[in-house]
Write an enzyme that holds these catalytic residues in place. Structure first.
Site, PDB file in Angstrom:
ATOM      1  N   TYR A  40       6.875   4.885  24.480  1.00 31.80           N
ATOM      2  CA  TYR A  40       5.864   5.006  23.421  1.00 31.80           C
ATOM      3  C   TYR A  40       5.608   6.466  23.054  1.00 31.80           C
ATOM      4  CZ  TYR A  40       2.092   3.800  20.337  1.00 31.80           C
ATOM      5  OH  TYR A  40       1.323   3.651  19.206  1.00 31.80           O
TER       6      TYR A  40
ATOM      7  N   VAL B 214      -3.782  -6.317  22.210  1.00 30.51           N
ATOM      8  CA  VAL B 214      -2.690  -7.245  21.939  1.00 30.51           C
ATOM      9  C   VAL B 214      -2.630  -7.437  20.431  1.00 30.51           C
ATOM     10  CG1 VAL B 214      -1.712  -9.524  22.376  1.00 30.51           C
ATOM     11  CG2 VAL B 214      -3.095  -8.396  24.133  1.00 30.51           C
TER      12      VAL B 214
ATOM     13  N   ALA C 272       0.817  -1.218   0.000  1.00 28.43           N
ATOM     14  CA  ALA C 272       0.000   0.000   0.000  1.00 28.43           C
ATOM     15  C   ALA C 272       0.847   1.264   0.000  1.00 28.43           C
ATOM     16  CB  ALA C 272      -0.931   0.007   1.211  1.00 28.43           C
TER      17      ALA C 272
ATOM     18  N   TYR D 229      -2.489   5.998  19.046  1.00 25.33           N
ATOM     19  CA  TYR D 229      -2.532   5.517  20.428  1.00 25.33           C
ATOM     20  C   TYR D 229      -1.774   6.501  21.309  1.00 25.33           C
ATOM     21  CZ  TYR D 229      -1.904   2.336  24.441  1.00 25.33           C
ATOM     22  OH  TYR D 229      -1.904   1.773  25.700  1.00 25.33           O
TER      23      TYR D 229
END
Length: 396
Positions: A238, A277, A113, A228
């Site tokens: 993160y 998960v 993509a 997120y």
């Protein structure tokens, strides 16, 4: 025909082969959890990254509840002499079967993509078969991306920024959960930039521009990209790290699209999901331990990807009001970041070994979820029998 008896080849959280019947069972089980059709809207959807994680949940929920039509795009590995096809390959085959059974006109394309060729192939199919697109959902995750304009290959990295990162982590290397410590050196500016190029909003922007240039934006067009934020406990690796920089780039792209190519023609939003998960998240140090503790605190109130996808579709289709924050991001993560929940997770995190001792069921749940990603450990699947591994990709 290619009947094989296969066993999982596992090392820690990495499993290199997939079970086709198990992968299909995982898809069917999610399908059965989703309440049946809620409306007859049947919008045309282009779903980038349909074969795993939130992309798969958005696909199945859209098909089951709203009868979506359109095209899903993924980049999955076919079977070889040494390995089975990827789990995403087998999941796609089952999703296509369920879509056809439900009477949904949905096509699946296996292509890169990120590439200009892939975009041309997909958009030609969209134009020929469906016409204009109502919704574009961007849920791509990959370790590298080739810039279609420069040919530069960018590799993403998982590193903190500004300072080294040291924290407890969950280790399953010997088959049993234990707490270890992980230390990562700070990433460089070049590594940050490369991660932004892979996981940021650059490719999302190219897809929206390509749709606009071909005249494929339907009236009221909307597009969302998944992001997120997570807890302060995982923030150093993160949200404040290279991946977080890429997510901020992605979120910033929404505003650029709204002020640019979509001005007066549509709307772009970032969607903040809750913890899950996934194959991508399991590779991030400390996320496994954090998710284990989160599951221990929440139990069955841990929100599945399909439950979150149902909320997203209802908001996208106007069935429920949009839940947004000050930055205009759609928020699906309130259940995770609830202060009472985070206080309990923080208490487990304060003494990781004692926390894991209290979270044995959560750790086993986490490892079970990892195995299910590859089609292993599902009830009702006979893993002792030889199984057909040569399964065709659905014809588009």
């Amino acid at each position: 025909m290619s009947l094989r008896h296969i066993d999982p080849k596992q090392r820690g959280f990495l499993i290199v082969n997939s079970h086709p019947a198990g992968a299909a069972a995982a898809v069917s089980r999610m399908w059965d959890r989703i309440p049946p059709r809620a409306d007859g809207s049947a919008p045309v959807v282009l779903l980038l990254g349909h074969s795993a994680g939130y992309g798969l949940a958005a696909l199945l929920t859209g098909l089951r509840r709203h009868g979506i039509r359109g095209v899903g795009v993924a980049y999955e590995g076919a079977e070889t002499e040494r390995r089975t096809a990827s789990a995403g390959w087998y999941r796609t085959a089952e999703a296509a079967r369920l879509a056809a059974e439900a009477g949904c006109d949905f096509a699946f394309v296996n292509t890169d993509a990120f590439s200009a060729k892939g975009k041309d192939e997909v958009l030609a199919l969209v134009e020929r078969r469906f016409g204009k697109v109502d919704h574009l959902i961007y849920s791509l995750a990959a370790p590298r991306r080739t810039d279609p304009e420069t040919g530069t290959v960018h590799h993403s990295v998982i590193k903190p920024l500004g300072a080294p990162y040291e924290a407890p982590a969950l280790d399953f290397s010997d088959g049993r959960p234990k707490v270890t410590s992980v230390r990562l050196e700070a990433g460089t500016e070049d590594e940050k930039h490369a991660t932004e190029q892979v996981m940021g909003g650059g490719d999302w922007r190219l897809w929206v521009q390509a749709l606009a240039e071909r005249g494929l934006l339907a009236a009221g067009f909307s597009t969302v990209a998944l992001t997120y934020i997570g807890s302060e406990l995982t923030s150093p690796i993160y949200r404040q790290g290279t991946i977080g920089a890429a997510k901020e780039h992605l979120e910033g792209t929404a505003g650029q699209l709204n002020a640019g190519v979509l001005a007066g023609r549509g709307r772009a939003r970032a969607v903040v999901t809750g913890a899950a998960v996934t194959q991508a998240s399991s590779a991030i140090p400390s996320i496994a331990l954090y998710t284990t503790f989160l599951r221990t605190v929440l139990g069955e109130d841990f929100r599945t990807t399909d439950q979150q996808a149902a909320e997203l579709w209802d908001q996208l289709l106007g069935n429920t009001p949009l839940v947004t924050d000050a930055e205009g991001r759609v928020r699906l993560d309130g259940w995770e970041l609830d202060a009472r929940v985070q206080d309990q997770v923080r208490a487990l995190w304060a003494d990781p070994q004692a926390g894991l001792d209290r979270s044995a069921a959560g750790a086993e749940w986490f490892m079970g979820q990892i195995r299910e990603l590859y089609g292993w450990g599902l009830d009702g699947v006979d893993y002792d029998r030889a199984v057909e591994t040569s399964i065709a990709w659905p014809e588009a």
